[in-house]
Motif scaffolding. Structure first.
Motif, PDB file in Angstrom:
ATOM      1  N   UNK A   6      -6.943  -1.557  13.608  1.00  0.00           N
ATOM      2  CA  UNK A   6      -7.943  -2.618  13.438  1.00  0.00           C
ATOM      3  C   UNK A   6      -7.937  -3.118  12.004  1.00  0.00           C
ATOM      4  N   UNK A   7      -7.848  -2.192  11.058  1.00  0.00           N
ATOM      5  CA  UNK A   7      -7.803  -2.559   9.644  1.00  0.00           C
ATOM      6  C   UNK A   7      -6.586  -3.443   9.376  1.00  0.00           C
ATOM      7  N   UNK A   8      -5.447  -3.073   9.949  1.00  0.00           N
ATOM      8  CA  UNK A   8      -4.225  -3.857   9.785  1.00  0.00           C
ATOM      9  C   UNK A   8      -4.397  -5.247  10.389  1.00  0.00           C
ATOM     10  N   UNK A   9      -5.046  -5.324  11.546  1.00  0.00           N
ATOM     11  CA  UNK A   9      -5.275  -6.610  12.212  1.00  0.00           C
ATOM     12  C   UNK A   9      -6.164  -7.517  11.360  1.00  0.00           C
ATOM     13  N   UNK A  10      -7.224  -6.954  10.793  1.00  0.00           N
ATOM     14  CA  UNK A  10      -8.127  -7.733   9.942  1.00  0.00           C
ATOM     15  C   UNK A  10      -7.391  -8.218   8.698  1.00  0.00           C
ATOM     16  N   UNK A  11      -6.602  -7.331   8.097  1.00  0.00           N
ATOM     17  CA  UNK A  11      -5.842  -7.707   6.898  1.00  0.00           C
ATOM     18  C   UNK A  11      -4.859  -8.832   7.219  1.00  0.00           C
ATOM     19  N   UNK A  12      -4.224  -8.757   8.375  1.00  0.00           N
ATOM     20  CA  UNK A  12      -3.273  -9.807   8.775  1.00  0.00           C
ATOM     21  C   UNK A  12      -3.999 -11.130   8.985  1.00  0.00           C
ATOM     22  N   UNK A  13      -5.163 -11.091   9.606  1.00  0.00           N
ATOM     23  CA  UNK A  13      -5.913 -12.331   9.820  1.00  0.00           C
ATOM     24  C   UNK A  13      -6.300 -12.964   8.497  1.00  0.00           C
ATOM     25  N   UNK A  68      -0.731 -18.488  -2.252  1.00  0.00           N
ATOM     26  CA  UNK A  68      -1.271 -17.129  -2.379  1.00  0.00           C
ATOM     27  C   UNK A  68      -0.457 -16.165  -1.520  1.00  0.00           C
ATOM     28  N   UNK A  69      -0.062 -16.599  -0.332  1.00  0.00           N
ATOM     29  CA  UNK A  69       0.749 -15.757   0.556  1.00  0.00           C
ATOM     30  C   UNK A  69       2.071 -15.388  -0.095  1.00  0.00           C
ATOM     31  N   UNK A  70       2.612 -16.318  -0.864  1.00  0.00           N
ATOM     32  CA  UNK A  70       3.919 -16.099  -1.475  1.00  0.00           C
ATOM     33  C   UNK A  70       3.888 -15.026  -2.556  1.00  0.00           C
ATOM     34  N   UNK A  71       2.713 -14.609  -2.969  1.00  0.00           N
ATOM     35  CA  UNK A  71       2.630 -13.529  -3.945  1.00  0.00           C
ATOM     36  C   UNK A  71       3.094 -12.207  -3.344  1.00  0.00           C
ATOM     37  N   UNK A  72       3.113 -12.143  -2.016  1.00  0.00           N
ATOM     38  CA  UNK A  72       3.762 -11.039  -1.339  1.00  0.00           C
ATOM     39  C   UNK A  72       2.911  -9.820  -1.081  1.00  0.00           C
ATOM     40  N   UNK A  73       3.569  -8.681  -1.177  1.00  0.00           N
ATOM     41  CA  UNK A  73       2.972  -7.399  -0.786  1.00  0.00           C
ATOM     42  C   UNK A  73       1.766  -7.032  -1.640  1.00  0.00           C
ATOM     43  N   UNK A  74       1.721  -7.494  -2.877  1.00  0.00           N
ATOM     44  CA  UNK A  74       0.584  -7.177  -3.741  1.00  0.00           C
ATOM     45  C   UNK A  74      -0.717  -7.700  -3.140  1.00  0.00           C
ATOM     46  N   UNK A  75      -0.666  -8.924  -2.614  1.00  0.00           N
ATOM     47  CA  UNK A  75      -1.852  -9.522  -2.009  1.00  0.00           C
ATOM     48  C   UNK A  75      -2.232  -8.743  -0.752  1.00  0.00           C
ATOM     49  N   UNK A  76      -1.250  -8.437   0.086  1.00  0.00           N
ATOM     50  CA  UNK A  76      -1.528  -7.676   1.308  1.00  0.00           C
ATOM     51  C   UNK A  76      -2.177  -6.333   0.982  1.00  0.00           C
ATOM     52  N   UNK A  77      -1.622  -5.637   0.025  1.00  0.00           N
ATOM     53  CA  UNK A  77      -2.152  -4.326  -0.350  1.00  0.00           C
ATOM     54  C   UNK A  77      -3.572  -4.445  -0.904  1.00  0.00           C
ATOM     55  N   UNK A  78      -3.800  -5.439  -1.723  1.00  0.00           N
ATOM     56  CA  UNK A  78      -5.136  -5.633  -2.305  1.00  0.00           C
ATOM     57  C   UNK A  78      -6.157  -5.967  -1.220  1.00  0.00           C
ATOM     58  N   UNK A  79      -5.771  -6.815  -0.263  1.00  0.00           N
ATOM     59  CA  UNK A  79      -6.672  -7.156   0.846  1.00  0.00           C
ATOM     60  C   UNK A  79      -7.044  -5.892   1.613  1.00  0.00           C
ATOM     61  N   UNK A  80      -6.060  -5.056   1.918  1.00  0.00           N
ATOM     62  CA  UNK A  80      -6.330  -3.802   2.639  1.00  0.00           C
ATOM     63  C   UNK A  80      -7.266  -2.898   1.835  1.00  0.00           C
ATOM     64  N   UNK A  81      -7.031  -2.808   0.543  1.00  0.00           N
ATOM     65  CA  UNK A  81      -7.881  -1.961  -0.303  1.00  0.00           C
ATOM     66  C   UNK A  81      -9.318  -2.456  -0.318  1.00  0.00           C
ATOM     67  N   UNK A  82      -9.489  -3.763  -0.432  1.00  0.00           N
ATOM     68  CA  UNK A  82     -10.839  -4.332  -0.467  1.00  0.00           C
ATOM     69  C   UNK A  82     -11.549  -4.097   0.867  1.00  0.00           C
ATOM     70  N   UNK A  83     -10.846  -4.338   1.958  1.00  0.00           N
ATOM     71  CA  UNK A  83     -11.453  -4.124   3.282  1.00  0.00           C
ATOM     72  C   UNK A  83     -11.842  -2.660   3.448  1.00  0.00           C
TER      73      UNK A  83
END
Length: 83
Positions: A6-13, A22-37
């Motif tokens: 579920x956490x992964x699904x929310x992060x993907x959304x 912002x998406x082009x910043x890559x994995x850093x953004x994905x990781x930060x979104x997951x951490x914040x959530x």
């Protein structure tokens, strides 16, 4: 405590809704979104599903005992009233 899928699904959304630069910043953004959530979810005052289910069972047993005691009390009161 929280379902990683579920956490992964929310992060993907969230990631999908971000502007392209912002998406082009890559994995850093994905990781930060997951951490914040995850951080925000951890702040919530919630219990796990397992703990909820255990407490539900305890409550049901307690309610059954209370009902039985109320019935016994009524029977005793009726017996005393007959005398």
């Amino acid at each position: 405590m929280f379902d990683p899928k579920k956490l992964e699904q929310i992060a993907k959304q969230i990631h999908d809704s971000m502007p392209t630069p912002v998406k082009e910043l890559g994995a850093d953004v994905d990781q930060k979104v997951r951490q914040v959530i995850q951080g925000q979810l951890n702040k919530l005052d919630v219990v796990s599903r397992e703990e909820f289910d255990v407490q539900t069972q305890v409550l049901m047993r307690t309610r059954e005992k209370l009902t039985a005691m109320e019935q016994k009390l009524t029977e005793l009161e009726d017996k005393l009233a007959e005398k």
